[in-house]
Write an enzyme that holds these catalytic residues in place. Structure first.
Site, PDB file in Angstrom:
ATOM      1  N   GLU A 267       0.812  -1.219   0.000  1.00 23.66           N
ATOM      2  CA  GLU A 267       0.000   0.000   0.000  1.00 23.66           C
ATOM      3  C   GLU A 267       0.852   1.278   0.000  1.00 23.66           C
ATOM      4  OE1 GLU A 267      -4.277  -1.087   1.879  1.00 23.66           O
ATOM      5  OE2 GLU A 267      -2.728  -0.641   3.348  1.00 23.66           O
ATOM      6  N   ASP A 340      -9.257  -8.493   3.442  1.00 27.30           N
ATOM      7  CA  ASP A 340      -8.974  -7.406   4.391  1.00 27.30           C
ATOM      8  C   ASP A 340     -10.069  -7.259   5.437  1.00 27.30           C
ATOM      9  OD1 ASP A 340      -7.883  -5.213   5.637  1.00 27.30           O
ATOM     10  OD2 ASP A 340      -8.327  -3.797   4.050  1.00 27.30           O
ATOM     11  N   GLU A 368     -13.474  -1.791  11.501  1.00 30.16           N
ATOM     12  CA  GLU A 368     -13.271  -0.984  10.303  1.00 30.16           C
ATOM     13  C   GLU A 368     -14.357  -1.217   9.261  1.00 30.16           C
ATOM     14  OE1 GLU A 368      -9.925  -0.362   6.760  1.00 30.16           O
ATOM     15  OE2 GLU A 368      -9.442  -1.593   8.520  1.00 30.16           O
TER      16      GLU A 368
END
Length: 684
Positions: A267, A340, A368
């Site tokens: 990332e 993820d 999240e």
């Protein structure tokens, strides 16, 4: 009229006996303080803490005597312990402290002492804080960092800091957590500056008596960014020397420093790939620097690049070829699933496949993708499902738990949870989100615990009906509070899956804040694996990501038995159906419904489940202090509203492809798709 007045009076009498609370005491609310005599020959900070916990929180027979004994026993592993009614025996002083917390937990849950040996499933059980040096928290929904001050320039340590760290350490020790990474994996190189390390030392000094080691996340380019070197190439001699000197500097300040957590070549973060080197080159160089001091490197396997056809394949593709080539103080940290932290994922194919390299599961406590600190989602059920997943790598029964806890592969063992902790009074933003911190610690200690047992414990410890007397879980309290609240918790994760991403749908949330729905989200020029249609592949035929032989063939990374089961439409569990298959809208499901109808019913059922949670919580009002009751009630209202938006957005969006009606016996959408897309359901 008279009966109404009587009810009102009784209601307020009950409410007045429930103490007002802000949730700051977590599951450590007990203040019984019965009389107990503690006998222990040793003396240290840890033993003093163990004695203090017993004397301040005793709920056994008044005047009883408890012996704390450090004595070698081969049945006890690491910081485990033997618990007897009047004795706790351990190989280490920290084992005694854990034994004390276990004894008190059983007392406070109204249980008879379970006399046996208690050994931890994992040697290292740690939290990963994604806290930035400027005081913010990435994917944090409970206030600012407890470790770093706003702006980042003030590194002084106050008495308030020490008090908060002490409370944090005690809470962690009470559930067996023994390590913490105090900064973000997207790390600032400034964490390694001398002045910052002084604050790291201060944190370590407070946490040490509770047996908690401090780790830091590092930026791989630190030698160039803060060290003044021209490169950070892991094979460069100057770079190697710089890291060795930095490790020596850290250990001179913190002799029991745990080591480094590294997110590299992922990332946009710098890493060995920037210099044409491998993960092995980068990890082993750091491991060599830490080895003389007893430190370890936790190297994250969360990697993916835009060039891959299927992001789910990349971690396996990049790490499996290096199995057995890492130093013995390197542990590869692997997210539970291959994408993820989705509401539901199959286990990562790396688990069990890398037989010669220690792997540590990485779980996400902070929600999240599961409603942040607004939605009530008890994650123990997700983690229990993960641990029980059978990899088949060493035959049937080769569960993820056994492949990572040393049962099958005799290696170092560790587990990490991405923390949900901040400066909010209740630590986690949502009173029920505390249960996920608690559950992670309990499962890290014993990965065979059931979600039901963990929920049972947490409810009793957190909402004990009488904090001024002895434990007394009345039949009324058990039937009218305990049972409905526990059912709400145990059903909550599946409810979230239903109203967000049922049947194997994944990664269809809004792209930036990851809070609301966004199956339509894509922008020209943005890499395809950062867009949502990439994952659901909806078209006029059907929906789902084909990972079979006719698609990306990601299934080939699993053991053949697992691949065959997932790869066949007839045997693939429906909860993973659209994860592995692109399926016709008219595909017949186990219920007899078509895929489209099944999807509609799942989304609607999720909404109804959350509304049911509201009813359950409203009914228990007189068992909960007003502050926490109202806070949870308000969050459940918001969750119900959000669930409706998720349902409406996803059904109206996918209906554009299916061209089929929404079944008439479920509630109609109440939002328009274009309004949802415009407003984007921004998190409050």
């Amino acid at each position: 009229m008279r009966s109404l007045i009587l009810f009102t009076v009784l209601f307020f009498v009950v409410q007045s006996n429930v103490q007002a609370e802000d949730g700051h005491k977590l599951w450590l609310r007990n203040q019984f303080s019965g009389e107990v005599n503690v006998v222990c020959a040793g003396k240290s900070e840890i033993i003093d803490l163990a004695k203090k916990e017993l004397k301040n929180n005793w709920n056994g027979i008044d005047g009883a005597t408890i012996q704390l004994l450090v004595k070698k026993n081969n049945e006890v592993k690491g910081d485990g312990f033997i618990l007897e009614e009047n004795k706790i025996q351990a190989n280490t002083e920290l084992g005694l402290l854990y034994g004390v917390f276990e004894l008190l937990r059983q007392q406070q849950c109204g249980q008879k002492v379970n006399e046996k040996t208690y050994n931890p499933s994992y040697e290292l059980r740690l939290l990963n804080h994604w806290d930035n040096l400027n005081g913010s928290v990435e994917r944090g929904y409970a206030g600012a960092s407890i470790f770093w001050k706003k702006g980042g320039s003030d590194l002084t340590v106050s008495d308030y800091d020490k008090k908060l760290w002490h409370e944090y350490a005690r809470a962690n020790a009470s559930v067996g957590i023994n390590g913490t990474v105090i900064n973000n994996v997207n790390a600032s190189p400034n964490v390694l500056k001398a002045e910052t390390l002084q604050r790291v030392k201060a944190i370590a000094d407070v946490l040490r008596p509770f047996g908690i080691k401090v780790f830091v996340s590092i930026n791989f380019s630190s030698p160039a960014l803060v060290g003044g070197l021209k490169t950070s190439d892991p094979l460069n001699t100057e770079v190697i020397n710089w890291w060795q000197a930095k490790a020596k500097e850290i250990y001179s300040l913190i002799p029991d420093f745990g080591g480094f957590l590294v997110k590299a070549s992922s990332e946009g973060q710098p890493g060995p790939h920037d210099y044409g080197r491998s993960h092995v080159d980068g990890a082993n160089m750091l491991a060599d620097a830490l080895k003389p001091h007893g430190g370890i490197v936790m190297w994250r396997a969360f990697v993916y690049s835009a060039k891959e056809d299927d992001r789910a394949e990349q971690a396996y593709a990049e790490f499996f070829p290096f199995d057995g080539q890492f130093r013995d103080n390197v542990i590869i940290q692997v997210k539970n699933g291959p994408i993820d932290f989705m509401p539901r994922e199959p286990f990562s194919p790396l688990f069990g496949a890398m037989k010669n390299t220690p792997l540590m599961p990485e779980l996400q406590i902070t929600q999240e993708y599961l409603g942040h600190s607004i939605h009530l989602v008890f994650l123990a059920t997700m983690w229990e499902e993960f641990f029980k997943s059978d990899t088949h790598q060493e035959g049937p029964g080769s569960t993820v738990a056994k492949c990572t806890d040393g049962t099958i592969f005799k290696q170092k063992t560790a587990i990490a949870g991405v923390a949900n902790i901040g400066t909010d009074a209740n630590w986690c933003g949502h009173d029920f989100a505390q249960a996920n911190w608690y559950a992670f610690g309990r499962l890290a200690w014993n990965n065979q615990l059931s979600s039901e047992q963990i929920a049972d414990e947490w409810i009793k410890l957190t909402f004990n009906p009488d904090v001024n007397g002895k434990v007394n879980f009345s039949e009324n309290w058990t039937e009218n509070f305990m049972k409905p609240v526990k059912k709400m918790m145990l059903d909550s994760r599946e409810a979230a899956v239903n109203y967000m991403m049922p049947l194997g749908l994944h990664h269809i949330m809004q792209a930036h804040h990851h809070y609301g729905p966004g199956p339509w989200w894509e922008i020209e020029g943005v890499r395809k694996d950062w867009t949502m249609p990439y994952y659901h592949q909806a078209d006029s035929f059907g929906v789902g990501f084909n990972r079979t032989k006719t698609g990306s063939n990601a299934l080939a990374q699993y053991h053949p038995t697992v691949a065959e089961n997932f790869g066949d439409l007839r045997t693939c569990p429906e909860e993973y159906l659209l994860w592995f298959h692109h399926v016709s809208w008219n595909h017949k499901m186990n219920s007899g419904k078509t895929l489209w109808d099944e999807m509609c019913y799942r989304y609607d059922y999720g909404v109804q489940q959350v509304r049911g949670f509201q009813v359950s919580w409203d009914k228990v009002q007189n068992f909960v202090d007003a502050g926490r009751f109202t806070a949870v009630q308000r969050k459940l209202r918001k969750q119900a509203q959000n669930a409706q938006v998720w349902k409406d957005a996803c059904l109206l969006y996918f209906q554009q492809f299916s061209k089929q009606i929404i079944p008439f016996d479920i509630e109609r959408p109440i939002h328009n798709l274009d309004d949802i897309r415009k407003n984007d359901m921004d998190r409050p």
